[in-house]
Scaffold this motif. Structure first.
Motif, PDB file in Angstrom:
ATOM      1  N   ALA A  87       0.805  -1.223   0.000  1.00 52.84           N
ATOM      2  CA  ALA A  87       0.000   0.000   0.000  1.00 52.84           C
ATOM      3  C   ALA A  87       0.842   1.278   0.000  1.00 52.84           C
ATOM      4  O   ALA A  87       0.374   2.327   0.432  1.00 52.84           O
ATOM      5  CB  ALA A  87      -0.963   0.010   1.194  1.00 52.84           C
ATOM      6  N   THR A  88       2.062   1.199  -0.495  1.00 52.65           N
ATOM      7  CA  THR A  88       2.903   2.392  -0.511  1.00 52.65           C
ATOM      8  C   THR A  88       2.427   3.384  -1.565  1.00 52.65           C
ATOM      9  O   THR A  88       1.927   2.995  -2.625  1.00 52.65           O
ATOM     10  CB  THR A  88       4.372   2.018  -0.771  1.00 52.65           C
ATOM     11  OG1 THR A  88       5.166   3.213  -0.747  1.00 52.65           O
ATOM     12  CG2 THR A  88       4.531   1.345  -2.132  1.00 52.65           C
ATOM     13  N   HIS A  89       2.580   4.665  -1.254  1.00 51.47           N
ATOM     14  CA  HIS A  89       2.301   5.731  -2.225  1.00 51.47           C
ATOM     15  C   HIS A  89       3.602   6.284  -2.800  1.00 51.47           C
ATOM     16  O   HIS A  89       3.569   7.199  -3.630  1.00 51.47           O
ATOM     17  CB  HIS A  89       1.499   6.848  -1.575  1.00 51.47           C
ATOM     18  CG  HIS A  89       0.137   6.411  -1.108  1.00 51.47           C
ATOM     19  ND1 HIS A  89      -0.870   6.052  -1.973  1.00 51.47           N
ATOM     20  CD2 HIS A  89      -0.362   6.258   0.141  1.00 51.47           C
ATOM     21  CE1 HIS A  89      -1.954   5.710  -1.281  1.00 51.47           C
ATOM     22  NE2 HIS A  89      -1.661   5.818  -0.001  1.00 51.47           N
ATOM     23  N   LEU A 142      16.372  11.609   0.256  1.00 53.47           N
ATOM     24  CA  LEU A 142      15.280  11.122  -0.580  1.00 53.47           C
ATOM     25  C   LEU A 142      14.366  12.234  -1.083  1.00 53.47           C
ATOM     26  O   LEU A 142      13.581  12.021  -2.003  1.00 53.47           O
ATOM     27  CB  LEU A 142      14.441  10.098   0.191  1.00 53.47           C
ATOM     28  CG  LEU A 142      15.158   8.838   0.681  1.00 53.47           C
ATOM     29  CD1 LEU A 142      14.181   7.948   1.438  1.00 53.47           C
ATOM     30  CD2 LEU A 142      15.798   8.079  -0.463  1.00 53.47           C
ATOM     31  N   GLY A 143      14.429  13.390  -0.432  1.00 51.93           N
ATOM     32  CA  GLY A 143      13.542  14.484  -0.809  1.00 51.93           C
ATOM     33  C   GLY A 143      12.116  14.270  -0.353  1.00 51.93           C
ATOM     34  O   GLY A 143      11.164  14.656  -1.042  1.00 51.93           O
ATOM     35  N   VAL A 144      11.945  13.649   0.836  1.00 51.66           N
ATOM     36  CA  VAL A 144      10.613  13.427   1.406  1.00 51.66           C
ATOM     37  C   VAL A 144      10.572  14.042   2.796  1.00 51.66           C
ATOM     38  O   VAL A 144      11.606  14.440   3.342  1.00 51.66           O
ATOM     39  CB  VAL A 144      10.274  11.920   1.474  1.00 51.66           C
ATOM     40  CG1 VAL A 144      10.270  11.305   0.074  1.00 51.66           C
ATOM     41  CG2 VAL A 144      11.257  11.172   2.378  1.00 51.66           C
ATOM     42  N   SER A 145       9.384  14.093   3.383  1.00 49.62           N
ATOM     43  CA  SER A 145       9.264  14.656   4.722  1.00 49.62           C
ATOM     44  C   SER A 145       9.914  13.741   5.754  1.00 49.62           C
ATOM     45  O   SER A 145      10.128  12.548   5.509  1.00 49.62           O
ATOM     46  CB  SER A 145       7.791  14.865   5.073  1.00 49.62           C
ATOM     47  OG  SER A 145       7.151  13.613   5.279  1.00 49.62           O
ATOM     48  N   TYR A 146      10.177  14.299   6.932  1.00 52.95           N
ATOM     49  CA  TYR A 146      10.783  13.501   7.997  1.00 52.95           C
ATOM     50  C   TYR A 146       9.885  12.334   8.390  1.00 52.95           C
ATOM     51  O   TYR A 146      10.363  11.211   8.581  1.00 52.95           O
ATOM     52  CB  TYR A 146      11.062  14.374   9.223  1.00 52.95           C
ATOM     53  CG  TYR A 146      11.517  13.569  10.421  1.00 52.95           C
ATOM     54  CD1 TYR A 146      12.850  13.169  10.544  1.00 52.95           C
ATOM     55  CD2 TYR A 146      10.611  13.185  11.413  1.00 52.95           C
ATOM     56  CE1 TYR A 146      13.272  12.417  11.628  1.00 52.95           C
ATOM     57  CE2 TYR A 146      11.024  12.415  12.491  1.00 52.95           C
ATOM     58  CZ  TYR A 146      12.349  12.041  12.595  1.00 52.95           C
ATOM     59  OH  TYR A 146      12.763  11.274  13.664  1.00 52.95           O
ATOM     60  N   ASN A 147       8.580  12.581   8.513  1.00 52.61           N
ATOM     61  CA  ASN A 147       7.662  11.522   8.929  1.00 52.61           C
ATOM     62  C   ASN A 147       7.649  10.356   7.940  1.00 52.61           C
ATOM     63  O   ASN A 147       7.623   9.189   8.333  1.00 52.61           O
ATOM     64  CB  ASN A 147       6.246  12.076   9.105  1.00 52.61           C
ATOM     65  CG  ASN A 147       6.120  12.952  10.332  1.00 52.61           C
ATOM     66  OD1 ASN A 147       6.944  12.892  11.254  1.00 52.61           O
ATOM     67  ND2 ASN A 147       5.096  13.793  10.362  1.00 52.61           N
ATOM     68  N   ALA A 164      10.118   9.603   5.858  1.00 49.60           N
ATOM     69  CA  ALA A 164      11.430   8.951   5.942  1.00 49.60           C
ATOM     70  C   ALA A 164      11.511   8.042   7.164  1.00 49.60           C
ATOM     71  O   ALA A 164      12.075   6.945   7.097  1.00 49.60           O
ATOM     72  CB  ALA A 164      12.535  10.004   5.981  1.00 49.60           C
ATOM     73  N   TRP A 165      10.935   8.477   8.287  1.00 47.45           N
ATOM     74  CA  TRP A 165      10.959   7.663   9.511  1.00 47.45           C
ATOM     75  C   TRP A 165      10.187   6.360   9.307  1.00 47.45           C
ATOM     76  O   TRP A 165      10.668   5.279   9.661  1.00 47.45           O
ATOM     77  CB  TRP A 165      10.353   8.457  10.669  1.00 47.45           C
ATOM     78  CG  TRP A 165      10.514   7.784  11.993  1.00 47.45           C
ATOM     79  CD1 TRP A 165      11.503   7.986  12.910  1.00 47.45           C
ATOM     80  CD2 TRP A 165       9.651   6.781  12.567  1.00 47.45           C
ATOM     81  NE1 TRP A 165      11.318   7.172  14.000  1.00 47.45           N
ATOM     82  CE2 TRP A 165      10.197   6.420  13.818  1.00 47.45           C
ATOM     83  CE3 TRP A 165       8.491   6.153  12.129  1.00 47.45           C
ATOM     84  CZ2 TRP A 165       9.598   5.456  14.646  1.00 47.45           C
ATOM     85  CZ3 TRP A 165       7.895   5.191  12.947  1.00 47.45           C
ATOM     86  CH2 TRP A 165       8.445   4.858  14.176  1.00 47.45           C
ATOM     87  N   LYS A 166       8.990   6.458   8.726  1.00 39.65           N
ATOM     88  CA  LYS A 166       8.188   5.253   8.485  1.00 39.65           C
ATOM     89  C   LYS A 166       8.915   4.306   7.530  1.00 39.65           C
ATOM     90  O   LYS A 166       8.977   3.095   7.766  1.00 39.65           O
ATOM     91  CB  LYS A 166       6.828   5.631   7.897  1.00 39.65           C
ATOM     92  CG  LYS A 166       5.933   6.434   8.821  1.00 39.65           C
ATOM     93  CD  LYS A 166       4.663   6.860   8.085  1.00 39.65           C
ATOM     94  CE  LYS A 166       3.868   7.862   8.895  1.00 39.65           C
ATOM     95  NZ  LYS A 166       2.668   8.353   8.150  1.00 39.65           N
ATOM     96  N   LEU A 167       9.454   4.853   6.458  1.00 38.69           N
ATOM     97  CA  LEU A 167      10.151   4.032   5.476  1.00 38.69           C
ATOM     98  C   LEU A 167      11.361   3.352   6.107  1.00 38.69           C
ATOM     99  O   LEU A 167      11.571   2.139   5.932  1.00 38.69           O
ATOM    100  CB  LEU A 167      10.559   4.920   4.300  1.00 38.69           C
ATOM    101  CG  LEU A 167      11.124   4.261   3.049  1.00 38.69           C
ATOM    102  CD1 LEU A 167      10.893   5.168   1.848  1.00 38.69           C
ATOM    103  CD2 LEU A 167      12.602   3.974   3.180  1.00 38.69           C
TER     104      LEU A 167
END
Length: 313
Positions: free
Chosen positions: A77-79, A108-113, A115-118
């Motif tokens: 279910a990843t976006h 990665l150029g994504v938000s901290y939240n 990146a933390w989940k990933l």
């Protein structure tokens, strides 16, 4: 002086990584190969033929069940595009001291939240892969804690300290082969017996200090060499514990330099990260395909479980 061939191996360069996994199509093809190495298999009926729909789903020819390439895996279910996931895998596996969620978000150029989940989903893959492995032969074993001093209760019972076991398997020449870093509920006979049954192969030679809980190895299943080391510098410099002390120093330095602090419920995954990388350091180029094989077989890990998960295994 000859260079250590493991330490100075070339590894997988960033250009080489991008050549193999730089596009979404390449990442999808790689994940398909690792999830279904012998071809598509329907998760519902086991049929091996399907068609690919325009939405990227695979529809079984027999039962018409539709499944996504990422369904039922750690990518479920990843976006995010798979290129982002694969780059995160590259950064986590190729860096000796790891990478913080904050730095990962920048890379990665994504938000901290996000990146933390990933990051924690990928660490869960490492954690689950490590659990089936046992050490054997000569093993140096020591007790340790995560967490520094804070006001209040001090010593082994301090609530802010997180107990874990560090173990190093060495070869006949005394070189380290594999390690274990396992969170435990405490240093009791019952807990160490549980750990021994799960993680140490019978017939192993276990070298420990005089901590009472290590009497769990005083059985016919093991050869237990107990060394009363006392405290202070003398205990750290004892040659019988050379590699386990080196391992603990590296782990704590990496935590201080990269992560600064670790919350208790997440400690097993962070420890698993160090263990996973060390035990697979012999072939850095193979780490990504090996990781993908495990990731494709690791069940989904929803965010609510990532936040609360704690395991002493």
């Amino acid at each position: 002086m000859a260079r250590n061939p493991i330490q100075f191996q070339p590894g997988l360069s960033l250009p080489a990584f991008l050549e193999q996994y730089g596009t979404e199509a390449q990442c999808q093809a790689a994940l398909f190969q690792h999830r279904w190495p012998k071809g598509f298999v329907c998760p519902d009926c086991g049929n091996t033929t399907a068609c690919r729909l325009s939405r990227g789903l695979y529809q079984c020819h027999r039962c018409h069940h539709q499944t996504a390439l990422t369904a039922g895996t750690i990518f479920h279910a990843t976006h995010l595009p798979l290129t982002t996931w694969f780059l995160a895998i590259y950064l986590l596996t190729q860096r000796k001291s790891g990478i913080s969620a904050l730095q990962l978000s920048r890379e990665l150029g994504v938000s901290y939240n996000i990146a933390w989940k990933l990051k924690h989903k990928l660490l869960q893959v490492m954690h689950e892969r490590n659990q089936g492995e046992k050490l054997s032969g000569r093993i140096e074993l020591d007790d340790a804690y995560l967490g520094g001093e804070r006001p209040g209760k001090r010593g082994r019972g301090a609530e802010h300290k997180l107990p874990f076991l560090a173990a190093v398997q060495t070869d006949a020449e005394g070189h380290p082969l594999r390690v274990q870093l396992r969170r435990v509920s405490g240093f009791t006979l019952t807990e160490i017996r549980r750990y021994a049954q799960q993680a140490i192969a019978p017939g192993s030679q276990v070298i420990s200090d005089g901590l009472g809980c290590f009497r769990a190895f005083d059985t016919p299943l093991y050869v237990h060499d107990c060394h009363i080391t006392g405290g202070g510098r003398a205990s750290v410099e004892n040659p019988e514990f050379n590699w386990v002390n080196t391992l603990l120093g590296n782990v704590k330095n990496a935590i201080t330099g990269t992560y600064h602090a670790i919350r208790g419920q997440h400690a097993p995954r962070y420890l698993a990260e160090f263990e996973y990388r060390f035990n697979r350091r012999y072939d850095l180029k193979a780490m990504i395909p090996r990781f993908l094989t495990v990731a494709a077989r690791t069940p989904p890990m929803p965010y609510r479980f990532l936040k609360m998960a704690d395991s002493y295994a």
